[in-house]
Design a protein around this motif. Structure first.
Motif, short mmCIF file in Angstrom:
data_model
loop_
_atom_site.label_atom_id
_atom_site.label_comp_id
_atom_site.label_asym_id
_atom_site.label_seq_id
_atom_site.Cartn_x
_atom_site.Cartn_y
_atom_site.Cartn_z
N LEU A 42 0.83 -1.20 0.00
CA LEU A 42 0.00 0.00 0.00
C LEU A 42 0.86 1.25 0.00
N ALA A 43 1.91 1.27 0.83
CA ALA A 43 2.80 2.43 0.89
C ALA A 43 3.50 2.65 -0.44
N GLU A 44 3.88 1.57 -1.10
CA GLU A 44 4.56 1.68 -2.39
C GLU A 44 3.65 2.23 -3.47
N ARG A 45 2.36 1.88 -3.42
CA ARG A 45 1.42 2.30 -4.46
C ARG A 45 0.86 3.70 -4.22
N ALA A 53 -3.35 7.66 5.90
CA ALA A 53 -4.06 7.68 7.17
C ALA A 53 -4.14 6.28 7.76
N ASP A 54 -3.93 6.20 9.07
CA ASP A 54 -4.16 4.98 9.83
C ASP A 54 -5.38 5.25 10.70
N LEU A 55 -6.54 4.73 10.27
CA LEU A 55 -7.81 5.03 10.91
C LEU A 55 -8.06 4.05 12.05
N GLY A 56 -8.23 4.58 13.25
CA GLY A 56 -8.28 3.72 14.43
C GLY A 56 -6.89 3.22 14.75
N CYS A 57 -5.95 4.15 14.85
CA CYS A 57 -4.52 3.82 14.89
C CYS A 57 -4.05 3.26 16.21
N GLY A 58 -4.87 3.39 17.28
CA GLY A 58 -4.39 2.93 18.58
C GLY A 58 -3.11 3.65 18.96
N PRO A 59 -2.11 2.92 19.48
CA PRO A 59 -0.87 3.56 19.90
C PRO A 59 0.11 3.85 18.77
N ALA A 105 -10.12 15.51 8.79
CA ALA A 105 -9.32 15.59 7.57
C ALA A 105 -10.11 16.32 6.49
N GLU A 106 -9.38 16.91 5.57
CA GLU A 106 -10.00 17.60 4.44
C GLU A 106 -10.46 16.60 3.38
N ASP A 107 -11.36 17.02 2.53
CA ASP A 107 -11.76 16.19 1.39
C ASP A 107 -10.53 15.87 0.54
N GLY A 108 -10.35 14.60 0.22
CA GLY A 108 -9.26 14.20 -0.66
C GLY A 108 -7.87 14.42 -0.09
N GLU A 109 -7.73 14.46 1.22
CA GLU A 109 -6.42 14.76 1.82
C GLU A 109 -5.42 13.61 1.69
N PHE A 110 -5.90 12.36 1.73
CA PHE A 110 -5.00 11.22 1.83
C PHE A 110 -4.86 10.46 0.51
N GLY A 111 -3.65 9.98 0.27
CA GLY A 111 -3.41 9.15 -0.90
C GLY A 111 -3.80 7.71 -0.68
N ALA A 112 -3.87 7.30 0.59
CA ALA A 112 -4.26 5.94 0.95
C ALA A 112 -4.65 5.95 2.42
N ALA A 113 -5.32 4.87 2.84
CA ALA A 113 -5.72 4.75 4.24
C ALA A 113 -5.80 3.28 4.61
N VAL A 114 -5.54 2.99 5.87
CA VAL A 114 -5.73 1.65 6.41
C VAL A 114 -6.69 1.75 7.59
N ALA A 115 -7.47 0.70 7.78
CA ALA A 115 -8.39 0.60 8.92
C ALA A 115 -8.32 -0.84 9.40
N LEU A 116 -7.34 -1.12 10.26
CA LEU A 116 -7.09 -2.49 10.71
C LEU A 116 -7.82 -2.75 12.02
N ALA A 141 -8.88 7.51 -6.79
CA ALA A 141 -8.06 6.30 -6.92
C ALA A 141 -7.30 5.95 -5.65
N GLY A 142 -7.54 6.69 -4.55
CA GLY A 142 -6.86 6.40 -3.29
C GLY A 142 -7.23 5.02 -2.75
N LEU A 143 -6.26 4.35 -2.16
CA LEU A 143 -6.44 2.98 -1.69
C LEU A 143 -6.94 2.95 -0.25
N LEU A 144 -7.76 1.94 0.05
CA LEU A 144 -8.22 1.68 1.41
C LEU A 144 -8.03 0.20 1.71
N LEU A 145 -7.29 -0.09 2.78
CA LEU A 145 -7.09 -1.46 3.24
C LEU A 145 -7.84 -1.63 4.56
N VAL A 146 -8.79 -2.56 4.60
CA VAL A 146 -9.62 -2.81 5.77
C VAL A 146 -9.39 -4.24 6.23
N SER A 147 -9.26 -4.44 7.54
CA SER A 147 -9.20 -5.79 8.08
C SER A 147 -10.18 -5.95 9.22
#
Length: 213
Positions: A42-45, A53-59, A105-116, A141-147
């Motif tokens: 994800l970081a490479e792409r 963004a790391d959504l629900g990033c905890g520590p 966050a602003e509209d369209g601020e992030f190139g990608a996001a994770v929500a693990l 075209a921003g990526l979202l990875l959800v687990s």
């Protein structure tokens, strides 16, 4: 979010366990090569220079892992206690307090996001609004990875590592999550399921990668 009482309980619970959580889990990715590979991909792409963004990033250990790959990582969490742990441990990460239904966050601020493993604390009716909000803060075209944990049960905790908490962990059917992501305007790229590794809770897990259409 729709039921602020539930979210207050989640916030208080994670504030209560923040120090213990950070101590126990700060190195959890060391035993999870698949997770590391997905995060690295994800970081490479992601567009060069665009924050992730790391959504629900905890520590903040996942955000710090992304920063280690050269990303400008932004951790977002409901819990001030978790954010304090993250700021203390990972000064290379920017941390913001916020809710999955009202991201700071602003509209369209992030190139990608994770929500693990963060959507597992949402009520069923909050999943679609949360995915709409993730869509809002991503670039085209921003990526979202959800687990998440796979299933239909809800597990409740009143005690966690000797601390009093009030937390529901909702397991989710993969088909339901993918359908809601598509409804929110995402195009699915990958879905993957895996068995648990020995050091984690013994649940089967799903990873879904999608991009903003």
């Amino acid at each position: 979010m729709a039921d602020h009482g539930d979210h207050d309980a989640v916030r208080r619970s994670y504030d209560t366990v923040a120090g213990e959580y950070a101590t126990r889990l700060h190195a959890e990715l060391d035993a999870k090569p698949l997770d590391r590979a997905l995060l690295s991909s994800l970081a490479e792409r992601a567009p060069r220079g665009a924050p992730i963004a790391d959504l629900g990033c905890g520590p903040g250990h996942v955000a710090a892992h992304l920063a280690g790959h050269g990303a400008r990582a932004v951790g977002v969490d409901l819990s001030a206690g978790m954010l304090a742990e993250g700021r203390r441990r990972y000064p290379q990460v920017e941390f913001r307090q916020g809710d999955l239904l009202a991201l700071p966050a602003e509209d369209g601020e992030f190139g990608a996001a994770v929500a693990l493993y963060t959507i597992i604390h949402l009520a069923p009716g909050e999943l679609l609004p949360a995915f709409h909000e993730a869509h809002r803060v991503l670039r085209p075209a921003g990526l979202l990875l959800v687990s998440f944990h796979i299933g239909t049960e809800t597990r409740h905790l009143d005690e966690w590592w000797g601390h009093d908490v009030n937390l529901d962990f909702r397991f989710l059917p993969v088909q339901e999550v993918t359908a809601l992501l598509e409804q929110a305007g995402f195009t699915l790229e990958m879905r993957l399921e895996r068995a648990p590794v020995p050091a984690e809770a013994q649940t089967h897990r799903a990873y879904v990668l999608a991009h903003r259409a």
